[in-house]
Design an enzyme around this catalytic site. Structure first.
Site, PDB file in Angstrom:
ATOM      1  N   LYS A   1       0.490   3.851 -17.698  1.00 24.26           N
ATOM      2  CA  LYS A   1      -0.896   4.326 -17.213  1.00 24.26           C
ATOM      3  C   LYS A   1      -2.081   5.562 -17.554  1.00 24.26           C
ATOM      4  O   LYS A   1      -1.491   6.019 -18.710  1.00 24.26           O
ATOM      5  CB  LYS A   1      -0.411   5.024 -15.850  1.00 24.26           C
ATOM      6  CG  LYS A   1      -1.392   5.366 -14.332  1.00 24.26           C
ATOM      7  CD  LYS A   1       0.041   6.329 -13.257  1.00 24.26           C
ATOM      8  CE  LYS A   1      -1.530   6.722 -12.261  1.00 24.26           C
ATOM      9  NZ  LYS A   1      -0.236   6.934 -11.041  1.00 24.26           N
TER      10      LYS A   1
ATOM     11  N   SER B   1      -5.981  11.547  -6.278  1.00 26.09           N
ATOM     12  CA  SER B   1      -6.525  12.534  -7.355  1.00 26.09           C
ATOM     13  C   SER B   1      -7.348  11.480  -7.859  1.00 26.09           C
ATOM     14  O   SER B   1      -8.386  12.097  -8.473  1.00 26.09           O
ATOM     15  CB  SER B   1      -5.479  12.594  -8.690  1.00 26.09           C
ATOM     16  OG  SER B   1      -4.076  13.461  -8.084  1.00 26.09           O
TER      17      SER B   1
ATOM     18  N   HIS C   1      -1.864  18.513  -3.313  1.00 24.16           N
ATOM     19  CA  HIS C   1      -0.611  18.964  -4.673  1.00 24.16           C
ATOM     20  C   HIS C   1      -0.538  20.326  -4.199  1.00 24.16           C
ATOM     21  O   HIS C   1       0.694  20.932  -4.069  1.00 24.16           O
ATOM     22  CB  HIS C   1      -0.837  18.879  -6.810  1.00 24.16           C
ATOM     23  CG  HIS C   1      -1.099  17.457  -6.635  1.00 24.16           C
ATOM     24  ND1 HIS C   1      -2.449  16.160  -6.971  1.00 24.16           N
ATOM     25  CD2 HIS C   1       0.067  15.337  -6.392  1.00 24.16           C
ATOM     26  CE1 HIS C   1      -2.155  15.302  -7.781  1.00 24.16           C
ATOM     27  NE2 HIS C   1      -1.282  15.559  -6.560  1.00 24.16           N
TER      28      HIS C   1
ATOM     29  N   ARG D   1       1.147  10.574   2.459  1.00 27.37           N
ATOM     30  CA  ARG D   1       0.352  11.204   3.614  1.00 27.37           C
ATOM     31  C   ARG D   1      -0.514   9.961   3.953  1.00 27.37           C
ATOM     32  O   ARG D   1      -0.840  10.160   5.351  1.00 27.37           O
ATOM     33  CB  ARG D   1      -1.071  10.416   2.407  1.00 27.37           C
ATOM     34  CG  ARG D   1      -1.644  11.935   1.305  1.00 27.37           C
ATOM     35  CD  ARG D   1      -2.141  11.751   0.082  1.00 27.37           C
ATOM     36  NE  ARG D   1      -1.674  10.830  -0.902  1.00 27.37           N
ATOM     37  CZ  ARG D   1      -2.107  10.716  -1.955  1.00 27.37           C
ATOM     38  NH1 ARG D   1      -2.947  10.484  -2.575  1.00 27.37           N
ATOM     39  NH2 ARG D   1      -0.891   9.647  -2.940  1.00 27.37           N
TER      40      ARG D   1
HETATM   41  P1  ADP Z   1       1.874   9.806  -8.535  1.00 29.36           P
HETATM   42  O1  ADP Z   1       1.680   9.184  -9.838  1.00 29.36           O
HETATM   43  O2  ADP Z   1       3.940   9.899  -9.502  1.00 29.36           O
HETATM   44  O3  ADP Z   1       2.031   9.190  -7.183  1.00 29.36           O
HETATM   45  P2  ADP Z   1       0.709  11.739  -7.860  1.00 29.36           P
HETATM   46  O4  ADP Z   1       0.134  12.948  -8.710  1.00 29.36           O
HETATM   47  O5  ADP Z   1      -0.681  11.016  -7.329  1.00 29.36           O
HETATM   48  O6  ADP Z   1       1.434  10.638  -8.697  1.00 29.36           O
HETATM   49  O7  ADP Z   1       1.306  12.214  -6.763  1.00 29.36           O
HETATM   50  C1  ADP Z   1       2.533  13.102  -6.753  1.00 29.36           C
HETATM   51  C2  ADP Z   1       3.235  13.514  -5.383  1.00 29.36           C
HETATM   52  O8  ADP Z   1       2.132  13.962  -4.874  1.00 29.36           O
HETATM   53  C3  ADP Z   1       3.380  11.981  -4.967  1.00 29.36           C
HETATM   54  O9  ADP Z   1       4.135  12.571  -4.075  1.00 29.36           O
HETATM   55  C4  ADP Z   1       1.932  12.300  -3.443  1.00 29.36           C
HETATM   56  O10 ADP Z   1       2.057  11.577  -2.562  1.00 29.36           O
HETATM   57  C5  ADP Z   1       1.852  13.185  -3.448  1.00 29.36           C
HETATM   58  N1  ADP Z   1       0.415  14.041  -3.353  1.00 29.36           N
HETATM   59  C6  ADP Z   1      -0.534  13.123  -3.612  1.00 29.36           C
HETATM   60  N2  ADP Z   1      -2.098  14.407  -2.946  1.00 29.36           N
HETATM   61  C7  ADP Z   1      -1.025  14.337  -2.036  1.00 29.36           C
HETATM   62  C8  ADP Z   1      -2.240  14.965  -0.808  1.00 29.36           C
HETATM   63  N3  ADP Z   1      -3.461  14.553  -1.045  1.00 29.36           N
HETATM   64  N4  ADP Z   1      -1.438  15.569  -0.197  1.00 29.36           N
HETATM   65  C9  ADP Z   1      -0.417  15.155   0.127  1.00 29.36           C
HETATM   66  N5  ADP Z   1       1.181  14.721  -1.031  1.00 29.36           N
HETATM   67  C10 ADP Z   1      -0.315  15.055  -2.443  1.00 29.36           C
END
Ligand code: ADP
Length: 163
Positions: free
Chosen positions: A41, A129, A17, A91
């Site tokens: 969620k 996450s 992130h 990703r």
């Molecule tokens: P959501 O539940 O909205 O997917 P996340 O916290 O999982 O929330 O992800 C928020 C954003 O960050 C999403 O666009 C996700 O693709 C991106 N993201 C999460 N992990 C990574 C990573 N390792 N590299 C790049 N982008 C990431």
């Protein structure tokens, strides 16, 4: 001034992130991290805890990044904060279908907000996450996955994470 919203669950906030966030700051004048309060969620961290953990990570950039939790429609949140864009990270191919769906919905709901996708850095393309939570839960080393303050908060939830 160009404002973008970077929305997500951030449960917890990872180096993946952070990488997207840093790169988005090169494109926009102001970024608002929108922490989603999603009652459907079940999250490890409350919205307040997630805002607090991200607030600590971005404390040195307070002038151009802000973190707020929100509920309801993302496009309404964007309108409320005056954002012209939504930032999302990609990703792998597995992210594509869901992101395409969200993009289609959001662009139909509002013509005023564009979605900008940034590709994950290869070093974080495996990181999510849920991976960070799982490794912490079983006592694995998470130093390269999450910032130090997030690690401390994970240790409080899973005491064996500090071993
Ligand atoms: P959501 O539940 O909205 O997917 P996340 O916290 O999982 O929330 O992800 C928020 C954003 O960050 C999403 O666009 C996700 O693709 C991106 N993201 C999460 N992990 C990574 C990573 N390792 N590299 C790049 N982008 C990431």
């Amino acid at each position: 001034m160009k404002v973008a919203v970077y929305p997500g669950s951030f449960d917890p906030f990872t180096y993946g992130h952070l990488d997207i966030l840093k790169r988005a700051t090169c494109l926009f004048d102001h970024i608002i991290i929108g922490v989603l309060e999603n009652p459907s969620k079940s999250c490890l961290f409350s919205p307040g805890e997630r805002v607090e953990m991200i607030g600590e990570v971005i404390k040195d950039w307070e002038e151009n990044i802000r973190v707020i939790h929100f509920n309801g429609l993302l496009v309404d949140f964007c309108k409320k904060v005056g954002a012209c864009a939504i930032i999302r990270g990609l990703r792998a191919v597995s992210d594509y279908e869901y992101e395409m769906q969200m993009f289609s919905v959001n662009s139909q709901l509002s013509k005023d907000v564009e979605t900008v996708f940034l590709m994950s850095s290869p070093r974080y393309s495996f990181l999510s996450s849920s991976i960070a939570r799982e490794i912490a839960q079983y006592g694995g080393n998470i130093n390269s996955l999450v910032p130090e303050n997030v690690k401390e908060m994970l240790i409080e939830k899973f005491p064996q994470a500090g071993d």
